[in-house]
Design an enzyme around this catalytic site. Sequence first.
Site, PDB file in Angstrom:
ATOM      1  N   CYS A  35       0.834  -1.212   0.000  1.00  0.00           N
ATOM      2  CA  CYS A  35       0.000   0.000   0.000  1.00  0.00           C
ATOM      3  C   CYS A  35       0.867   1.261   0.000  1.00  0.00           C
ATOM      4  CB  CYS A  35      -0.886  -0.071   1.250  1.00  0.00           C
ATOM      5  SG  CYS A  35      -1.637   1.471   1.749  1.00  0.00           S
ATOM      6  N   CYS A  38       0.094   3.930   2.565  1.00  0.00           N
ATOM      7  CA  CYS A  38       0.502   3.521   3.917  1.00  0.00           C
ATOM      8  C   CYS A  38       1.962   3.918   4.165  1.00  0.00           C
ATOM      9  CB  CYS A  38       0.349   2.010   4.094  1.00  0.00           C
ATOM     10  SG  CYS A  38      -1.340   1.417   3.900  1.00  0.00           S
TER      11      CYS A  38
END
Length: 110
Positions: A35, A38
């Site tokens: 991700c 993230c």
Amino acid sequence: MSVASGVAEVTDVTFAEEVIGAGLPVLVEFTADWCPPCRQMAPVLGALAAEEADRLRVVQLNVDANPETTNAYKVLSMPTFMVFRDGEPVKAMVGARPKRRLLEELSDVL
């Protein structure tokens, strides 16, 4: 997983003790290696953990490695941020955001 500096990693096994049983409010980032947003949040969370250490605990949970907790809180998007206070989730936010906005959104639970 790239754990942000000053941010503990929690697991399905340690979640109850580290988050549910914590004395301070806990900001949990549900995150994943794959991700990119993230990864963008790592320095933000590290700074937040350092600056708010007396009022807030910041932890990360890898969703791929910890499906039990991820499913229990119905987390579908990364990153998802949840604030737990007294063992209960009191706020949830989805998506990366700048530190200033994150702090504004946390102000009512700190």
